[in-house]
Design an enzyme around this catalytic site. Structure first.
Site, short mmCIF file in Angstrom:
data_model
loop_
_atom_site.label_atom_id
_atom_site.label_comp_id
_atom_site.label_asym_id
_atom_site.label_seq_id
_atom_site.Cartn_x
_atom_site.Cartn_y
_atom_site.Cartn_z
CB CYS A 1 -0.89 0.04 1.24
SG CYS A 1 -2.35 -0.97 1.07
CB VAL A 2 3.09 2.73 2.21
CG1 VAL A 2 3.93 4.00 2.30
CG2 VAL A 2 1.79 2.93 2.92
#
Lengths: 104, 177
Positions: free
Chosen positions: A103-104
């Site tokens: 996600c990051v």
């Protein structure tokens, strides 16, 4: 799993067109892939691509932008300049790797 | 085998005709609620979407909101809290009232976040600022908390009112967190 012709070679890709076989990629193919999405590769692009290839080889997962920045030592701004619009996906595509999952 | 070369579409979402734009209202300052807006906004900018973050600077203390420093997580009244090793055993809510538990839960959550290689909140703001996310601070919470512009993270473009936000958010998809 579709196969598509890239630079006169049949290449395995997924439904979106991302390469699925790590070993089918070489730097010549990388240059062709970049051309297909309208990128002109500089030395700096190649440094990013080589980092991604090496990192993937070790962990079988494509580095996210954050990982490329912190581990590879490339500035976030620079990555957005080198691969404008959707940097993480463009980097992965040209490097012949799947889209990053993190996600990051 | 397909006749034509299959190439992924990398349309730049922020440019016409797509022109996709996202405005995220970050209304909460606790550690667990500071992250969703940051993660979504960061993902969006990485997809070529124009992103605006409207930060409300609310926290449980003078320096605990996202645009300033490290927020904390408070287990009191948070029924979703449990230890990662025991997902079926919720943390008794009353434990949150015991002195030191907020600190313990905060440091534990920070460690879990760091283990995933997710940046701290200040680092995250910097990352987003560098990625081209627009950061705005809420005028009312700024005034209520008696802050100075110097207290804010330097990437914050301006302290804006609710009506300013309406202008900025015109045509955007809005998420309230």
């Amino acid at each position: 799993m579709p196969t598509t012709m890239i630079g006169r070679r049949p290449i395995d890709v997924n439904d979106e067109g991302f390469l699925t076989a790590y070993d089918q990629w070489d730097e010549e193919l990388g240059a062709t892939l970049a051309e297909l999405i309208g990128l002109e590769l500089t030395d700096r692009h190649w440094q990013v691509l080589r980092f991604l290839r090496a990192d993937y080889a070790g962990r079988k997962e494509t580095a996210t932008l954050r990982r490329t920045s912190t581990l590879g030592g490339f500035g976030i701004k620079e990555l957005f300049t080198l691969f404008p619009g959707k940097p993480a996906k463009k980097m992965a595509y040209v490097a012949g790797l799947p889209k990053p999952k993190g996600c990051v | 085998m397909t006749e034509t070369t299959l190439v992924p579409s990398f349309t730049d979402e922020a440019k016409p005709p797509a022109g996709r734009k996202l405005a995220i209202i970050c209304s909460k300052g606790n550690l667990d609620m500071a992250y969703p807006g940051l993660i979504l906004g960061n993902a969006a900018v990485g997809e070529g979407i124009e992103v605006h973050l409207f930060l409300h600077l609310l926290g449980d203390g003078h320096d605990h909101h996202p645009a300033l420093a490290q927020p904390q997580v408070q287990p009191l009244g948070n029924t979703a809290m449990h230890l990662p090793q025991a997902p079926t055993m919720p943390l008794p809510a009353l434990m949150g009232a015991i002195p030191g538990v907020t600190k313990f839960a905060t440091s534990m959550m920070r460690k879990q976040i760091a283990d995933l290689d997710v940046p701290t909140v200040p680092e995250f703001l910097e990352l987003m600022h560098e990625s081209g996310v627009h950061l705005w601070a809420c005028r009312m919470s700024f005034d209520m908390m008696q802050l100075n512009e110097a207290d804010l993270y330097e990437g914050v473009e301006a302290v804006i009112s609710a009506s300013d936000f309406m202008e900025i958010a015109e045509g955007a998809q809005v998420i309230f967190i």
